[in-house]
Scaffold this active site. Structure first.
Site, PDB file in Angstrom:
ATOM      1  CG  ASN A  13     -57.084 -54.565 -12.366  1.00  0.00           C
ATOM      2  OD1 ASN A  13     -55.932 -54.192 -12.493  1.00  0.00           O
ATOM      3  ND2 ASN A  13     -57.463 -55.398 -11.401  1.00  0.00           N
ATOM      4  CE  LYS A  15     -57.733 -58.962 -12.166  1.00  0.00           C
ATOM      5  NZ  LYS A  15     -58.489 -60.101 -11.628  1.00  0.00           N
ATOM      6  CG  HIS A  98     -57.618 -56.058  -7.109  1.00  0.00           C
ATOM      7  ND1 HIS A  98     -57.509 -57.432  -7.050  1.00  0.00           N
ATOM      8  CD2 HIS A  98     -58.487 -55.796  -8.125  1.00  0.00           C
ATOM      9  CE1 HIS A  98     -58.274 -57.970  -7.979  1.00  0.00           C
ATOM     10  NE2 HIS A  98     -58.876 -57.009  -8.639  1.00  0.00           N
ATOM     11  CD  GLU A 100     -56.205 -60.500  -8.748  1.00  0.00           C
ATOM     12  OE1 GLU A 100     -57.066 -61.124  -9.397  1.00  0.00           O
ATOM     13  OE2 GLU A 100     -55.468 -59.622  -9.240  1.00  0.00           O
ATOM     14  CD  GLU A 170     -62.465 -55.712  -8.123  1.00  0.00           C
ATOM     15  OE1 GLU A 170     -62.499 -55.689  -9.349  1.00  0.00           O
ATOM     16  OE2 GLU A 170     -61.443 -56.003  -7.487  1.00  0.00           O
ATOM     17  N   GLY A 176     -62.388 -63.361 -11.346  1.00  0.00           N
ATOM     18  CA  GLY A 176     -61.629 -64.344 -12.103  1.00  0.00           C
ATOM     19  C   GLY A 176     -62.178 -65.757 -12.024  1.00  0.00           C
ATOM     20  CB  SER A 216     -66.807 -62.218 -13.451  1.00  0.00           C
ATOM     21  OG  SER A 216     -65.722 -62.908 -12.855  1.00  0.00           O
TER      22      SER A 216
END
Length: 255
Positions: A13, A15, A98, A100, A170, A176, A216
């Site tokens: 991914n 991003k 996701h 985010e 996740e 991150g 991660s």
């Protein structure tokens, strides 16, 4: 991983990283390193990189995914991209829900469900992301949060459609941040997700679903995480932007 029942999948991914030229260079570097992979390899890239990525991976075993899609076929949705647009240029996968997107762009379980249904209808394979916040884990409600997300995000998704769905667990606190759920924590939640799928569908359908871990995961911890029976791959962030690191994770999933 249980490769006898389901496909192991490692998906990068990216991003908001890499220009089209940079994407081509990175994929050219990755391709020979993963050519003999015994798992599915995917690069999910920014919209502007999709055409370059598809061209760069032609003739390789790398599949290309997008990082989002809209639920409408067309219309007054400035800045959005439809499933038909993605399908026509050769995209196969799409990341949906996701954290985010949920955190910064107002994504909800309802909109994740609408996007998931649209993706499936168009013949795309959605990678549906679920996961708890740190506060939710500390309050010991991880299972309640995950169960709710699974039920809502997959609302009205049929058992036949489920065959084309990938779930990515996740934990938001591990994305991150450099923090990673332990292999046992990842296994516990991935097993719980599979149990929820068995309740919603049946055990056979649940056993066939690929459930990735995506907090991660890197070249240093992939072996241990992927050794767990219910961890069927990874949705890889930062490590997917370095060819050698991404290839090492693919190698771990190929064992």
């Amino acid at each position: 991983m249980d490769k006898a029942k389901r496909t192991a999948i490692i998906a990068g991914n990216w991003k908001m990283n890499k220009t089209p030229k940079e994407a081509t260079a990175l994929l050219n570097a990755i391709a020979p390193l993963v050519a003999d992979a015994d798992c599915e390899v995917i690069a999910c890239v920014p919209y502007v990189d999709l055409a370059a990525a598809i061209e760069a991976t032609e003739g390789t075993n790398i599949k290309i995914g997008a990082e989002n899609c809209h639920w409408a076929e067309s219309g007054a949705f400035t800045g959005e991209i439809s499933t038909g647009m993605l399908k026509e240029i050769g995209v196969e996968y799409v990341v949906l829900g996701h954290s985010e997107r949920r955190q910064y762009f107002g994504e909800t379980d309802e909109t994740v469900n609408k996007r998931t249904k649209a993706a499936l209808a168009a013949g795309l394979k959605p990678i549906v992301c679920v996961g708890e916040l740190l506060w939710e884990r500390e309050c010991n409600i991880t299972e309640e949060v995950i169960a709710r997300q699974i039920k809502l995000d997959l609302w009205d998704v049929t058992e036949e459609e489920l065959k084309n769905v990938v779930i990515a667990y996740e934990p938001v606190w591990a994305i991150g941040t450099g923090k990673t759920a332990t292999a046992d924590q990842a296994e516990e939640v991935c097993a719980f997700i599979r149990a929820q799928l068995a309740k919603l569908y049946n055990q056979e359908a649940a056993d066939a679903v690929t459930i990735q871990y995506g907090g991660s995961m890197n070249d240093g911890n992939a072996d241990e995480l992927l050794s767990k029976v219910n961890v069927d791959g990874g949705l890889i962030g930062g490590a997917s932007l370095v060819a050698e690191k991404f290839a090492a994770i693919v190698k771990a999933a190929s064992k």
